[in-house]
Design an enzyme around this catalytic site. Sequence first.
Site, mmCIF file in Angstrom:
data_model
loop_
_atom_site.group_PDB
_atom_site.id
_atom_site.type_symbol
_atom_site.label_atom_id
_atom_site.label_comp_id
_atom_site.label_asym_id
_atom_site.label_seq_id
_atom_site.Cartn_x
_atom_site.Cartn_y
_atom_site.Cartn_z
ATOM 1 N N GLY A 10 54.717 -18.911 -81.152
ATOM 2 C CA GLY A 10 53.470 -18.209 -80.849
ATOM 3 C C GLY A 10 52.546 -18.145 -82.066
ATOM 4 O O GLY A 10 52.814 -18.738 -83.119
ATOM 5 N N ASP A 31 62.213 -19.364 -78.404
ATOM 6 C CA ASP A 31 60.988 -19.045 -77.655
ATOM 7 C C ASP A 31 61.145 -19.583 -76.241
ATOM 8 O O ASP A 31 61.782 -20.626 -76.042
ATOM 9 C CB ASP A 31 59.776 -19.716 -78.347
ATOM 10 C CG ASP A 31 58.462 -19.045 -77.999
ATOM 11 O OD1 ASP A 31 58.138 -18.982 -76.802
ATOM 12 O OD2 ASP A 31 57.769 -18.601 -78.926
ATOM 13 N N SER A 124 52.314 -2.566 -83.367
ATOM 14 C CA SER A 124 50.868 -2.764 -83.245
ATOM 15 C C SER A 124 50.134 -1.472 -83.543
ATOM 16 O O SER A 124 50.638 -0.372 -83.263
ATOM 17 C CB SER A 124 50.574 -3.188 -81.798
ATOM 18 O OG SER A 124 49.204 -3.092 -81.541
ATOM 19 N N TYR A 148 51.410 -1.896 -72.181
ATOM 20 C CA TYR A 148 51.725 -2.701 -73.371
ATOM 21 C C TYR A 148 51.990 -1.783 -74.564
ATOM 22 O O TYR A 148 53.005 -1.897 -75.257
ATOM 23 C CB TYR A 148 50.580 -3.670 -73.671
ATOM 24 C CG TYR A 148 50.669 -4.280 -75.054
ATOM 25 C CD1 TYR A 148 51.673 -5.186 -75.372
ATOM 26 C CD2 TYR A 148 49.754 -3.925 -76.059
ATOM 27 C CE1 TYR A 148 51.768 -5.728 -76.648
ATOM 28 C CE2 TYR A 148 49.841 -4.467 -77.331
ATOM 29 C CZ TYR A 148 50.859 -5.366 -77.621
ATOM 30 O OH TYR A 148 50.952 -5.890 -78.882
ATOM 31 N N LYS A 152 55.471 -0.923 -76.983
ATOM 32 C CA LYS A 152 55.546 -0.953 -78.449
ATOM 33 C C LYS A 152 56.092 0.376 -78.981
ATOM 34 O O LYS A 152 56.934 0.402 -79.864
ATOM 35 C CB LYS A 152 54.155 -1.231 -79.048
ATOM 36 C CG LYS A 152 53.624 -2.613 -78.738
ATOM 37 C CD LYS A 152 54.217 -3.650 -79.671
ATOM 38 C CE LYS A 152 54.406 -4.975 -79.023
ATOM 39 N NZ LYS A 152 55.125 -5.962 -79.778
HETATM 40 P P1 NAD Z 1 52.096 -14.928 -78.801
HETATM 41 O O1 NAD Z 1 52.018 -14.728 -77.328
HETATM 42 O O2 NAD Z 1 51.319 -16.047 -79.396
HETATM 43 O O3 NAD Z 1 53.628 -15.055 -79.254
HETATM 44 C C1 NAD Z 1 54.678 -14.419 -78.553
HETATM 45 C C2 NAD Z 1 55.701 -15.491 -78.225
HETATM 46 O O4 NAD Z 1 56.799 -14.891 -77.510
HETATM 47 C C3 NAD Z 1 55.146 -16.610 -77.342
HETATM 48 O O5 NAD Z 1 55.408 -17.863 -77.976
HETATM 49 C C4 NAD Z 1 55.920 -16.478 -76.028
HETATM 50 O O6 NAD Z 1 56.142 -17.738 -75.422
HETATM 51 C C5 NAD Z 1 57.196 -15.798 -76.484
HETATM 52 N N1 NAD Z 1 57.906 -15.004 -75.468
HETATM 53 C C6 NAD Z 1 57.399 -14.079 -74.621
HETATM 54 N N2 NAD Z 1 58.366 -13.559 -73.855
HETATM 55 C C7 NAD Z 1 59.532 -14.164 -74.233
HETATM 56 C C8 NAD Z 1 60.890 -14.073 -73.816
HETATM 57 N N3 NAD Z 1 61.267 -13.228 -72.834
HETATM 58 N N4 NAD Z 1 61.819 -14.857 -74.421
HETATM 59 C C9 NAD Z 1 61.459 -15.725 -75.392
HETATM 60 N N5 NAD Z 1 60.193 -15.853 -75.837
HETATM 61 C C10 NAD Z 1 59.240 -15.080 -75.253
HETATM 62 O O7 NAD Z 1 51.664 -13.534 -79.478
HETATM 63 P P2 NAD Z 1 51.342 -13.198 -81.004
HETATM 64 O O8 NAD Z 1 49.901 -12.871 -81.104
HETATM 65 O O9 NAD Z 1 51.935 -14.196 -81.905
HETATM 66 O O10 NAD Z 1 52.128 -11.805 -81.118
HETATM 67 C C11 NAD Z 1 53.454 -11.740 -81.580
HETATM 68 C C12 NAD Z 1 53.910 -10.298 -81.524
HETATM 69 O O11 NAD Z 1 53.006 -9.482 -82.277
HETATM 70 C C13 NAD Z 1 53.948 -9.714 -80.110
HETATM 71 O O12 NAD Z 1 55.090 -8.904 -80.001
HETATM 72 C C14 NAD Z 1 52.683 -8.869 -80.059
HETATM 73 O O13 NAD Z 1 52.837 -7.777 -79.188
HETATM 74 C C15 NAD Z 1 52.555 -8.393 -81.497
HETATM 75 N N6 NAD Z 1 51.171 -8.066 -81.872
HETATM 76 C C16 NAD Z 1 50.190 -9.016 -81.746
HETATM 77 C C17 NAD Z 1 48.871 -8.671 -82.072
HETATM 78 C C18 NAD Z 1 47.752 -9.686 -81.937
HETATM 79 O O14 NAD Z 1 46.582 -9.275 -81.950
HETATM 80 N N7 NAD Z 1 48.028 -10.972 -81.820
HETATM 81 C C19 NAD Z 1 48.565 -7.382 -82.537
HETATM 82 C C20 NAD Z 1 49.596 -6.465 -82.663
HETATM 83 C C21 NAD Z 1 50.905 -6.812 -82.330
HETATM 84 N N1 UFG Z 2 35.251 -7.420 -78.029
HETATM 85 C C1 UFG Z 2 34.025 -7.810 -77.530
HETATM 86 N N2 UFG Z 2 33.986 -8.905 -76.709
HETATM 87 C C2 UFG Z 2 35.102 -9.611 -76.372
HETATM 88 C C3 UFG Z 2 36.357 -9.195 -76.878
HETATM 89 C C4 UFG Z 2 36.379 -8.088 -77.701
HETATM 90 O O1 UFG Z 2 33.004 -7.201 -77.820
HETATM 91 O O2 UFG Z 2 34.992 -10.586 -75.598
HETATM 92 C C5 UFG Z 2 35.300 -6.289 -78.981
HETATM 93 C C6 UFG Z 2 36.178 -5.137 -78.531
HETATM 94 O O3 UFG Z 2 35.430 -4.216 -77.763
HETATM 95 C C7 UFG Z 2 36.646 -4.573 -79.884
HETATM 96 C C8 UFG Z 2 36.720 -5.804 -80.777
HETATM 97 O O4 UFG Z 2 35.895 -6.779 -80.167
HETATM 98 O O5 UFG Z 2 35.654 -3.713 -80.415
HETATM 99 C C9 UFG Z 2 38.134 -6.363 -80.923
HETATM 100 O O6 UFG Z 2 38.674 -6.613 -79.626
HETATM 101 P P1 UFG Z 2 40.019 -7.454 -79.418
HETATM 102 O O7 UFG Z 2 40.235 -7.561 -77.946
HETATM 103 O O8 UFG Z 2 39.943 -8.715 -80.193
HETATM 104 O O9 UFG Z 2 41.114 -6.560 -80.128
HETATM 105 P P2 UFG Z 2 41.588 -5.045 -79.837
HETATM 106 O O10 UFG Z 2 41.347 -4.257 -81.068
HETATM 107 O O11 UFG Z 2 41.013 -4.535 -78.578
HETATM 108 O O12 UFG Z 2 43.136 -5.262 -79.560
HETATM 109 C C10 UFG Z 2 43.970 -6.012 -80.450
HETATM 110 C C11 UFG Z 2 45.114 -6.640 -79.656
HETATM 111 C C12 UFG Z 2 46.021 -5.554 -79.121
HETATM 112 C C13 UFG Z 2 46.478 -4.690 -80.237
HETATM 113 C C14 UFG Z 2 45.297 -4.116 -80.980
HETATM 114 C C15 UFG Z 2 45.733 -3.309 -82.173
HETATM 115 O O13 UFG Z 2 44.614 -7.401 -78.594
HETATM 116 O O14 UFG Z 2 47.154 -6.157 -78.549
HETATM 117 O O15 UFG Z 2 44.449 -5.188 -81.458
HETATM 118 O O16 UFG Z 2 46.533 -4.083 -82.992
HETATM 119 F F1 UFG Z 2 47.197 -3.674 -79.722
#
Ligand code: NAD
Ligand code: UFG
Length: 346
Positions: A10, A31, A124, A148, A152
């Site tokens: 991911g 994965d 998160s 979600y 967490k």
């Molecule tokens: P991502 O979706 O790119 O990566 C997650 C990976 O987990 C994917 O490759 C998916 O195929 C795999 N996966 C899902 N369910 C599975 C299962 N049951 N078994 C095996 N593999 C599985 O997401 P990411 O952005 O890399 O996020 C990674 C982690 O960080 C997640 O737990 C997410 O909640 C957390 N997180 C992400 C963000 C963000 O903004 N990207 C913010 C805060 C926390």
């Molecule tokens: N936003 C827009 N237009 C869009 C998408 C987002 O204006 O099309 C704005 C949102 O309102 C926010 C900012 O851009 O003000 C960031 O939005 P994101 O959706 O990129 O991110 P969030 O902060 O809402 O959420 C992200 C992850 C969540 C995580 C959270 C805190 O998606 O999974 O950060 O880590 F929980």
Amino acid sequence: MKVLITGGAGYIGSHTAVELIEAGCRIVIADNFSNSSLVAVKRIRSITETEVPCYFADLRREETVTRIFRNERPDAVIHFAGLKAVGESNEHPVAYYDHNLGSMIQILKAMRTYNCRNLVYSSSATVYGGEAEMPVMEDAALQTTNPYGRTKKMIEEMLMDTSGAYPEMCITALRYFNPIGAHRSGLIGEDPLGIPNNIAPFITQVAAGRRGYLQIFGNDYETADGTGIRDYVHVTDLAKGHIAAINKGAGRNGYHVYNLGTGYGTSVLELVHMFRLVSGKRIPYVITPRRPGDAAVSFADTSKAERELGWKAELSLEDMCRDSWNWQQKNPAGYRSEMIMEVETL
Ligand code: NAD
Ligand code: UFG
């Protein structure tokens, strides 16, 4: 040290895989590719010039997880695998509890069986909800607003209990703020399926002409320009935070929580402006009503990570936007670009 990276194909997992290998660790990826591509694993191999073992595995399955631990005997686990879209979690809450809690439980059971004591977990900033005082510190009250976020928070509680019962383990929850950007090579990056939920991939797709315009969700927040403020952090900095945590975890016990962000906030309009500067492209936008559930402002107090892990984000907002744009330009259809090219050359 040998590290099992769940969800390692991911977005954040693939960047962490590269940094771990470059720091001298051996890694194994597991994965189920539900939200990622095998091409990402191929690219990790080509950036690092290393063979990376990879299991196609659903981590909710006990026998699958047991087999991985039996074969690989990891010294540490970084658990990224899970589902992460807030909106989708409202529509399919059971899938979120199933994947997120289910895979965590199987990993913990296998860690106990195979005496693996060092775990880093992807939490998160969502666990702070929208009301916390900013910059937010790790001891702020937790408050969740969607399934979600609740997965967490529940997993953090599960980890706290596990640590209490097995004090020889070291369990670290990292609360990420808003990871954006891509590896400087442009070979790996964020590759959302369908319409992006998050702002950075949406903006790069608008800049590239794949989408007509950005919707800015509200300009009536109590912020300087009225748009939402977030703590955007370069995914490579975030990846390095995991190395700091896993190294620290090898020499201590207990349950620890850290914010990973830059410590400063950027508004949506400031982010759009920076993307426009680095890409030289127009980024048309329209202002729409607020997105339900969005906080006005979210940014981290990162002093604990700096003090205890010796980690601090180093890359700037300009670096984040430039690297996101580089990734978008080199991979106009994400990882599918490579498959499309291969099909076209047949
Ligand atoms: P991502 O979706 O790119 O990566 C997650 C990976 O987990 C994917 O490759 C998916 O195929 C795999 N996966 C899902 N369910 C599975 C299962 N049951 N078994 C095996 N593999 C599985 O997401 P990411 O952005 O890399 O996020 C990674 C982690 O960080 C997640 O737990 C997410 O909640 C957390 N997180 C992400 C963000 C963000 O903004 N990207 C913010 C805060 C926390
Ligand atoms: N936003 C827009 N237009 C869009 C998408 C987002 O204006 O099309 C704005 C949102 O309102 C926010 C900012 O851009 O003000 C960031 O939005 P994101 O959706 O990129 O991110 P969030 O902060 O809402 O959420 C992200 C992850 C969540 C995580 C959270 C805190 O998606 O999974 O950060 O880590 F929980």
